[in-house]
Design a protein around this motif. Structure first.
Motif, short mmCIF file in Angstrom:
data_model
loop_
_atom_site.label_atom_id
_atom_site.label_comp_id
_atom_site.label_asym_id
_atom_site.label_seq_id
_atom_site.Cartn_x
_atom_site.Cartn_y
_atom_site.Cartn_z
N CYS A 1 -12.33 24.36 -9.58
CA CYS A 1 -13.02 23.09 -9.82
C CYS A 1 -13.21 22.40 -8.49
O CYS A 1 -12.27 22.00 -7.84
N THR A 2 -14.47 22.28 -8.08
CA THR A 2 -14.73 21.65 -6.78
C THR A 2 -15.05 20.18 -6.96
O THR A 2 -15.56 19.54 -6.05
N GLU A 3 -14.80 19.68 -8.17
CA GLU A 3 -14.94 18.24 -8.44
C GLU A 3 -16.33 17.74 -8.08
O GLU A 3 -16.48 16.71 -7.42
N ILE A 4 -17.33 18.45 -8.53
CA ILE A 4 -18.69 18.03 -8.21
C ILE A 4 -19.03 16.72 -8.90
O ILE A 4 -19.98 16.06 -8.53
N HIS B 1 -21.80 22.60 -16.07
CA HIS B 1 -22.24 21.22 -16.01
C HIS B 1 -23.71 21.10 -16.36
O HIS B 1 -24.11 20.21 -17.11
N TYR C 1 -10.38 14.93 -10.83
CA TYR C 1 -11.20 15.51 -11.88
C TYR C 1 -10.68 16.84 -12.39
O TYR C 1 -11.02 17.29 -13.47
N THR C 2 -9.86 17.48 -11.58
CA THR C 2 -9.29 18.74 -12.08
C THR C 2 -8.43 18.48 -13.31
O THR C 2 -8.23 19.37 -14.12
N SER D 1 -12.96 21.51 -16.78
CA SER D 1 -11.81 22.00 -16.04
C SER D 1 -10.63 22.25 -16.98
O SER D 1 -9.94 23.26 -16.87
N PHE E 1 -10.83 30.00 -11.77
CA PHE E 1 -11.85 28.96 -11.84
C PHE E 1 -11.53 27.87 -10.83
O PHE E 1 -10.46 27.26 -10.90
S1 SF4 Z 1 -16.59 18.25 -14.39
FE1 SF4 Z 1 -14.66 19.38 -14.28
S2 SF4 Z 1 -15.20 21.41 -13.60
FE2 SF4 Z 1 -16.93 20.11 -13.17
S3 SF4 Z 1 -16.59 19.44 -11.06
FE3 SF4 Z 1 -15.73 17.87 -12.37
S4 SF4 Z 1 -13.58 18.42 -12.54
FE4 SF4 Z 1 -14.66 20.26 -11.78
#
Ligand code: SF4
Ligand code: SF4
Lengths: 158, 158
Positions: free
Chosen positions: B89-92, A10, B105-106, B112, B87
């Motif tokens: 994805c913690t959905e930051i 990111h 978001y995953t 992701s 991997f």
């Molecule tokens: S942009 Fe993608 S990888 Fe990053 S936190 Fe959001 S869902 Fe996860």
DNA sequence: GTATTCAGGACATTTAGTATCCAGGTTATG
DNA sequence: CATAACCTGGATACTAAATGTCCTGAATAC
């Protein structure tokens, strides 16, 4: 896999939209509400790997070290998570029948070869995708993303 | 990745050469000098996953639950290591700009998706290789392996 | 009935991941 | 030059996961 991989990806995408100006670790962390000191460690790793450049002092921060088209997802994974394969061959055959202590079973063992082969396709896939590819696709879906990102960096100056 | 994956794969290959007779966890562990109780846990997981069958009591032990041609390396990895992707994805993005708490978001995040795509090729590769494929290749290289294995099991009876 | 073996829960130990802090070095700015 | 902002890296603490052991209970062959 290390959580820092996600943060790093990111951050690299965001940095690709902040070309020309250095962004501090504090602002990169504030962007997603991440622990600053810990993210900083990941950024240090990216810097050591030659993916980012860093500048100390006021107006300092991080920038992409090269064209985002030349930064693959694999580069980031390796920089943060290390170069080791997920499958660890501990060469248990050395305890087995007909063992040869001199042989490197990671190379000759059929199981090890199959697992390595699979990881190779995984790595090839990651190596074929660049930060620029990701950024372009994000822009295709939400064209305002680069501007939003730059604005957010500016507003997080505090 | 769990070390038990390697043990499990070896054990399944060995079991494919011991078709018809149940092999105890003790002998499977002794084969490679592994900790019996711990290997037993991995064998239990394989049993729960339907890859092995187990029988209690004297003359008991483990056997392959089905034709080794129908046991893929992926089956074993999933049984031992769980179904989660490497991997995480913690959905930051949920902390980021323009976040939508309802979005998954995953699914929609480009990063992701790229990571999941790479893991998918990895899994496809592992799914395409069976225990029988491995065993056949080992036999091609060292034709005595099945007999050696059966003999070793017999001699480890103690 | 008894010995053998698997099932699985309850630990204990070790290692890796996550996170914080500080002391020291660098650089822009006034 | 002095100061404040910022990166670097080591030390340290905390947490979670992997690794390993042990013990009770249930199934089964003899
Ligand atoms: S942009 Fe993608 S990888 Fe990053 S936190 Fe959001 S869902 Fe996860
Ligand atoms: S057979 Fe292959 S995977 Fe197993 S211990 Fe030997 S080298 Fe490693």
């Amino acid at each position: 896999m290390n959580e820092g991989v996600e943060w790093a990806m990111h951050s690299c995408v965001n940095l690709s939209w902040a070309a020309g100006e250095a962004v501090t670790a504090k602002r990169l962390a504030a962007f997603y509400n991440l622990p600053t000191a810990y993210l900083n460690k990941q950024l240090q790793a990216l810097t050591r790997a030659g993916i980012l450049t860093s500048v100390s002092g006021p107006k300092g921060g991080f920038q992409l070290a090269r064209d985002p088209r030349n930064i693959s997802l694999l580069d980031i994974v390796v920089a943060i998570d290390g170069p080791d394969d997920a499958f660890r061959c501990t060469e248990i055959l050395k305890e087995g029948p007909g063992a040869d202590a001199r042989a490197d079973y990671t190379k000759i063992c059929v199981i090890s070869q199959a697992m390595r082969g699979a990881e190779l396709t995984y790595r090839r896939e990651l190596a074929s995708r660049s930060i620029a590819d990701i950024a372009d696709e994000v822009v295709r879906r939400t064209p305002a993303a680069p501007d939003d990102t730059r604005n957010r960096f500016a507003n997080l100056k505090s």
